[in-house]
Design an enzyme around this catalytic site. Structure first.
Site, PDB file in Angstrom:
ATOM      1  CB  THR A 217      -0.858  -0.050   1.289  1.00  0.00           C
ATOM      2  OG1 THR A 217      -1.741  -1.140   1.166  1.00  0.00           O
ATOM      3  CG2 THR A 217      -1.629   1.216   1.546  1.00  0.00           C
ATOM      4  N   GLY A 247     -10.344  -3.475   3.016  1.00  0.00           N
ATOM      5  CA  GLY A 247      -9.482  -3.406   4.201  1.00  0.00           C
ATOM      6  C   GLY A 247      -9.565  -2.069   4.909  1.00  0.00           C
ATOM      7  CG  ASP A 248      -6.002  -0.761   6.831  1.00  0.00           C
ATOM      8  OD1 ASP A 248      -5.862  -1.618   5.940  1.00  0.00           O
ATOM      9  OD2 ASP A 248      -5.071  -0.029   7.224  1.00  0.00           O
ATOM     10  CB  THR A 268       0.998   0.150   5.013  1.00  0.00           C
ATOM     11  OG1 THR A 268       1.200  -1.050   4.240  1.00  0.00           O
ATOM     12  CG2 THR A 268       2.290   0.487   5.724  1.00  0.00           C
ATOM     13  N   GLY A 269      -0.528  -2.449   6.315  1.00  0.00           N
ATOM     14  CA  GLY A 269      -0.358  -3.713   7.029  1.00  0.00           C
ATOM     15  C   GLY A 269      -1.603  -4.570   6.907  1.00  0.00           C
TER      16      GLY A 269
HETATM   17  N1  ASP Z   1      -3.738  -2.396   4.645  1.00  0.00           N
HETATM   18  C1  ASP Z   1      -3.970  -2.922   3.327  1.00  0.00           C
HETATM   19  C2  ASP Z   1      -5.199  -3.782   3.352  1.00  0.00           C
HETATM   20  O1  ASP Z   1      -5.368  -4.547   4.294  1.00  0.00           O
HETATM   21  C3  ASP Z   1      -2.834  -3.728   2.815  1.00  0.00           C
HETATM   22  C4  ASP Z   1      -1.486  -3.053   2.906  1.00  0.00           C
HETATM   23  O2  ASP Z   1      -1.291  -2.129   3.673  1.00  0.00           O
HETATM   24  O3  ASP Z   1      -0.616  -3.437   2.160  1.00  0.00           O
HETATM   25  O4  ASP Z   1      -5.946  -3.758   2.423  1.00  0.00           O
END
Ligand code: ASP
Length: 350
Positions: A217, A247-248, A268-269
């Site tokens: 992300t 997602g978030d 991100t995560g």
């Molecule tokens: N947070 C993002 C999600 O869960 C993924 C990411 O940060 O790479 O969609």
């Protein structure tokens, strides 16, 4: 009597803040080389990320490392030039993120990960810390730069979040660039989906997104010369996601938040954890309710709260003085920041 009670309450408050400061220190260091704390407010500041995850020096070729570093520097250049010229933090965030979305190296815009069905569904959010207006899109499939669509939702609609086909229609009506589905294709992301699918088959149907496939992300937080903070996040989500999973990243309070009084945040995560723990909002809340600085607040959330919950990832945050935090509890996070006369781009834990 009343005085004694007041004294007792004061002692309790002091004790609480001491306990929380110690907790933050003990939370463990996710990233030791941190930006200097500012005594005087910076005229402007910008911080970006390109995703956190299992990013290890030994797995990275020098070419890839150089490419990623150049792309992060290019995004900082674009954002910083807006701020240097006296432009708004919102423009800086939008443009810096657009440049990361246009790069195939990151999981946002071109280079977005694939869903279980081999498609790309993109999410983004945008927030203005001066007004706390916000906009977001979830699951768009034809928008070239989802961050622009998120900002358009904030500025041109009476809503905060649009999803799916409606969000695509809205973006088109706003005159934003649209692209055919194969625009987002990159071989690396396609291969990652194939690996996740074969892993899933081996485990007889157990869902797999693979620890290395979750991340990438992009996000940006900026402070302009007017003292306004803006934040934005853009993503393709998680490899092998199904059922229109969101997602978030497009959720205000989870993946993105901005408030001039405290800070701006982009996360991100592993999104499900960031949603459950309202991570982006929580950083500013700790600052507001407990009087912590941005670095201590951000570190506490990532190193302590999220880690204990089993959530992996990181965030970038910036306060109204231009203090910057970039904690992560994964092996690496693509990240960088710029302030007048100062620039850093990093990949690994140092
Ligand atoms: N947070 C993002 C999600 O869960 C993924 C990411 O940060 O790479 O969609």
């Amino acid at each position: 009597m009343r005085q004694r009670r007041r004294r007792a309450i004061r002692s309790l408050l002091i004790l609480c803040s001491l306990v929380s400061a110690v907790a933050c220190q003990q939370a463990g260091s996710s990233e030791s080389a941190k930006p200097e704390e500012m005594d005087n407010p910076a005229k402007y500041a910008i911080v970006i990320h390109g995703g956190a995850g299992t990013i290890l020096r030994e797995d990275m070729s020098p070419e890839k490392e150089a490419e990623v570093t150049a792309a992060l520097n290019a995004a900082l250049d674009i954002g910083e030039s807006v701020l240097k010229a006296g432009g708004s933090s919102m423009d800086a965030v939008e443009r810096a993120i657009m440049s990361l979305e246009d790069s195939p190296l990151f999981n946002a815009g071109k280079g977005a990960v694939f869903t279980h069905d081999g498609k790309n569904e993109l999410d983004a959010s945008f927030m203005d810390g001066a007004t706390r207006n916000a906009g977001a899109v979830g699951g768009v499939t034809t928008v070239k730069n989802p961050i622009r669509a998120a900002r358009a939702v904030m500025e041109k609609s009476e809503h905060v979040m649009l999803t799916g086909r409606g969000a695509d229609v809205f973006a088109r009506e706003q005159g934003l660039d649209t692209v055919p589905p194969d625009y987002y294709f990159t071989q690396a992301r396609w291969d990652a989906l194939q690996r996740a699918l074969s892993e899933e088959n081996k485990q007889s149907g157990a869902r797999s997104s693979g620890p290395d496939n979750k991340y990438g992300t992009v996000g940006c937080v900026a402070l302009d010369s007017q003292g306004n903070i803006a934040a934005g996040t853009s993503t393709g989500g998680m490899t092998n996601k199904r059922y229109n999973r969101i997602g978030d990243s497009p959720l205000i309070g989870a993946g993105t938040y901005a408030n001039n009084a405290t800070c701006g945040v982009s996360c991100t995560g592993h999104g499900e954890y960031f949603i459950r723990y309202a991570v982006a909002y929580d950083v500013g809340a700790l600052m507001e309710y407990k009087g912590l600085g941005v670095e201590a607040a951000a570190r506490y959330i990532i190193d302590k709260k999220l880690r204990q919950a089993g959530g992996s990832g990181g965030l970038i945050a910036l306060d109204r003085k231009g203090n910057i935090a970039m904690p992560f509890n994964t092996p690496g996070m693509y990240r960088g920041y710029a302030r007048p006369g100062e620039r850093q781009v990093k990949i690994y834990k140092e």
